[in-house]
Design an enzyme around this catalytic site. Structure first.
Site, PDB file in Angstrom:
ATOM      1  N   ALA A 259       0.800  -1.234   0.000  1.00  0.00           N
ATOM      2  CA  ALA A 259       0.000   0.000   0.000  1.00  0.00           C
ATOM      3  C   ALA A 259       0.827   1.276   0.000  1.00  0.00           C
ATOM      4  CB  ALA A 259      -1.018   0.023   1.138  1.00  0.00           C
ATOM      5  N   ALA A 260       2.143   1.162  -0.198  1.00  0.00           N
ATOM      6  CA  ALA A 260       2.941   2.389  -0.327  1.00  0.00           C
ATOM      7  C   ALA A 260       2.484   3.176  -1.556  1.00  0.00           C
ATOM      8  CB  ALA A 260       4.424   2.047  -0.451  1.00  0.00           C
ATOM      9  N   GLY A 261       2.312   2.447  -2.662  1.00  0.00           N
ATOM     10  CA  GLY A 261       1.837   3.103  -3.888  1.00  0.00           C
ATOM     11  C   GLY A 261       0.433   3.668  -3.690  1.00  0.00           C
ATOM     12  N   ASP A 262      -0.425   2.937  -2.989  1.00  0.00           N
ATOM     13  CA  ASP A 262      -1.801   3.413  -2.764  1.00  0.00           C
ATOM     14  C   ASP A 262      -1.806   4.659  -1.883  1.00  0.00           C
ATOM     15  OD1 ASP A 262      -2.638   1.220  -4.192  1.00  0.00           O
ATOM     16  OD2 ASP A 262      -2.956  -0.012  -2.413  1.00  0.00           O
TER      17      ASP A 262
HETATM   18  P1  ATP Z   1       2.790  -1.326  -3.494  1.00  0.00           P
HETATM   19  O1  ATP Z   1       2.316  -2.039  -4.737  1.00  0.00           O
HETATM   20  O2  ATP Z   1       3.601  -2.211  -2.587  1.00  0.00           O
HETATM   21  O3  ATP Z   1       1.709  -0.563  -2.816  1.00  0.00           O
HETATM   22  P2  ATP Z   1       4.182   0.270  -5.369  1.00  0.00           P
HETATM   23  O4  ATP Z   1       5.113  -0.696  -6.026  1.00  0.00           O
HETATM   24  O5  ATP Z   1       2.944   0.641  -6.081  1.00  0.00           O
HETATM   25  O6  ATP Z   1       3.828  -0.206  -3.920  1.00  0.00           O
HETATM   26  P3  ATP Z   1       6.462   1.888  -4.716  1.00  0.00           P
HETATM   27  O7  ATP Z   1       7.092   2.471  -5.920  1.00  0.00           O
HETATM   28  O8  ATP Z   1       7.127   0.715  -4.092  1.00  0.00           O
HETATM   29  O9  ATP Z   1       4.936   1.620  -5.050  1.00  0.00           O
HETATM   30  O10 ATP Z   1       6.343   2.983  -3.577  1.00  0.00           O
HETATM   31  C1  ATP Z   1       5.530   4.132  -3.680  1.00  0.00           C
HETATM   32  C2  ATP Z   1       6.187   5.266  -2.930  1.00  0.00           C
HETATM   33  O11 ATP Z   1       6.322   4.887  -1.562  1.00  0.00           O
HETATM   34  C3  ATP Z   1       7.588   5.601  -3.401  1.00  0.00           C
HETATM   35  O12 ATP Z   1       7.591   6.493  -4.495  1.00  0.00           O
HETATM   36  C4  ATP Z   1       8.192   6.225  -2.142  1.00  0.00           C
HETATM   37  O13 ATP Z   1       7.783   7.568  -1.998  1.00  0.00           O
HETATM   38  C5  ATP Z   1       7.523   5.397  -1.025  1.00  0.00           C
HETATM   39  N1  ATP Z   1       8.389   4.265  -0.650  1.00  0.00           N
HETATM   40  C6  ATP Z   1       8.296   2.976  -1.062  1.00  0.00           C
HETATM   41  N2  ATP Z   1       9.263   2.210  -0.517  1.00  0.00           N
HETATM   42  C7  ATP Z   1       9.981   3.028   0.275  1.00  0.00           C
HETATM   43  C8  ATP Z   1      11.127   2.858   1.130  1.00  0.00           C
HETATM   44  N3  ATP Z   1      11.732   1.668   1.255  1.00  0.00           N
HETATM   45  N4  ATP Z   1      11.595   3.946   1.781  1.00  0.00           N
HETATM   46  C9  ATP Z   1      11.006   5.162   1.670  1.00  0.00           C
HETATM   47  N5  ATP Z   1       9.920   5.390   0.895  1.00  0.00           N
HETATM   48  C10 ATP Z   1       9.425   4.353   0.203  1.00  0.00           C
HETATM   49  O1  RIB Z   2      -1.678  -2.198  -3.381  1.00  0.00           O
HETATM   50  C1  RIB Z   2      -1.858  -3.085  -2.309  1.00  0.00           C
HETATM   51  C2  RIB Z   2      -3.166  -3.809  -2.477  1.00  0.00           C
HETATM   52  O2  RIB Z   2      -3.110  -4.596  -3.649  1.00  0.00           O
HETATM   53  C3  RIB Z   2      -3.476  -4.785  -1.361  1.00  0.00           C
HETATM   54  O3  RIB Z   2      -4.202  -4.189  -0.298  1.00  0.00           O
HETATM   55  C4  RIB Z   2      -4.238  -5.900  -2.063  1.00  0.00           C
HETATM   56  O4  RIB Z   2      -5.572  -5.991  -1.707  1.00  0.00           O
HETATM   57  C5  RIB Z   2      -4.061  -5.632  -3.554  1.00  0.00           C
HETATM   58  O5  RIB Z   2      -5.224  -5.147  -4.097  1.00  0.00           O
END
Ligand code: ATP
Ligand code: RIB
Length: 315
Positions: A259-262
């Site tokens: 959920a970092a991206g979310d």
């Molecule tokens: P997910 O699918 O796991 O929700 P994602 O792959 O869509 O994530 P990421 O690019 O991994 O998204 O992360 C989104 C944002 O979160 C990054 O641009 C950054 O700002 C923050 N972030 C992610 N990982 C880290 C980290 N290890 N340290 C600091 N900030 C992070």
């Molecule tokens: O981005 C993270 C989400 O991806 C999780 O909460 C999971 O439900 C999937 O949809």
């Protein structure tokens, strides 16, 4: 924007409409992710609210935006619980349908000690959200500033949402996850902010491996702004009147990036809806995402505005 209250110049909170998925996440924590054909033991298991749509709606609501959601839950205990939780966040859930035929979506998530994850989503009721359901809710589009979609609901439904938002002059944000193939070309001019992660950007850009090249190609294809999230390396942004630029992430110790991206997308939408500049919106979004990765689980790890370590420079 008023720094502490996240309201527009007119004193109103920004209004965000999320069209997207609602899942229950089954999360197993393991020492490392299993390889194909391998069984590993989990030392901790939890059932957690998730789904990209619901996570992004909650991230925007916890930032102070007024949020409505269009989605589809199943008529089961998980669905009822997920919708109750969204409503408890102050999210308008009247646009969430209940499917009589599909169970509520689930995600099976493995998180390693290094904080990496692997996710399998069984869409369930999310796959039953039809374009007609979206088109029947035009009033919700009229009543918002920013419309946010992902790809955990059917493509025709996402297209109907983006096209409706464009017709009504709303700001559109597409988080193209999960990505399996390039987006149809006619979608591109419907997107104000395309926010893929690095692997999604590469898939959308026909396999271009480099995030900067992929972002440029997607911008040239018609997306007004492309923000590629790069995990611990931050984001790369390019767009109309925005020169390609890299914005670093905050240095933190990540325990779970789910959920970092979310969090990034939901906070970005909330800030744009409140009239923030793109730079300030991205700065808030990265700060919130850096808090998210320091906690376990999807929705439990999404911070509230008052928990953000925001320095004067991004206010
Ligand atoms: P997910 O699918 O796991 O929700 P994602 O792959 O869509 O994530 P990421 O690019 O991994 O998204 O992360 C989104 C944002 O979160 C990054 O641009 C950054 O700002 C923050 N972030 C992610 N990982 C880290 C980290 N290890 N340290 C600091 N900030 C992070
Ligand atoms: O981005 C993270 C989400 O991806 C999780 O909460 C999971 O439900 C999937 O949809």
């Amino acid at each position: 924007m008023h720094a502490k209250t996240n309201v527009t110049a007119a004193g109103q909170p920004g209004r965000v409409l999320v069209i997207g998925s609602i899942n229950t996440d089954f999360v197993a924590r393991t020492r490392r992710l299993p390889q194909a054909g391998e069984t590993v033991l989990s030392h901790a298991f939890e059932t957690v609210p998730g789904g990209k749509g619901a996570n992004q709606a909650i991230a925007a609501a916890r930032m102070g935006a007024r949020v409505a959601m269009i989605g589809c839950a199943g008529r089961d205990a998980f669905g009822a619980q997920r919708v109750r939780e969204l409503a408890a966040e102050g999210i308008d859930c009247a646009g969430i349908e209940v499917s009589e035929t599909h169970p509520t979506g689930i995600a099976m998530i493995t998180v390693s000690e290094a904080g990496e994850n692997s996710i399998v989503v069984a869409s369930g009721s999310n796959a039953a959200l039809s374009p007609a359901s979206v088109l029947a809710q035009t009033d919700r589009f009229r009543a918002c500033d920013v419309v946010v979609c992902q790809l955990e609901t059917p493509p025709d439904t996402v297209h109907a949402a983006l096209a409706t938002a464009r017709r009504l002059g709303k700001i559109t944000v597409l988080n193209p996850g999960p990505a399996t193939q390039p987006l149809p070309l006619h979608w591109m001019p419907l997107i104000d902010y395309l926010v893929p992660n690095e692997s999604e950007a590469s898939i959308l850009a026909d396999g271009l491996p480099n995030a900067e090249d992929a972002a440029l190609a997607l911008h040239r294809a018609g997306a007004r702004h492309v923000i590629v999230t790069l995990g611990a390396r931050g984001v790369y942004v390019i767009g109309d009147a925005v020169e390609g630029a890299h914005h670093p992430a905050l240095p933190v110790r990540a325990v779970d990036t789910t959920a970092a991206g979310d969090t990034f997308v939901g906070v970005l939408a909330a800030q744009l809806a409140a009239g923030c500049t793109l730079d300030a919106a991205m700065a808030h979004a990265q700060i919130a995402a850096s808090v998210c990765v320091q906690h376990h689980g999807a929705q439990p790890s999404i911070p509230r505005r008052d928990a953000l370590p925001i320095s004067a420079s991004v206010r």
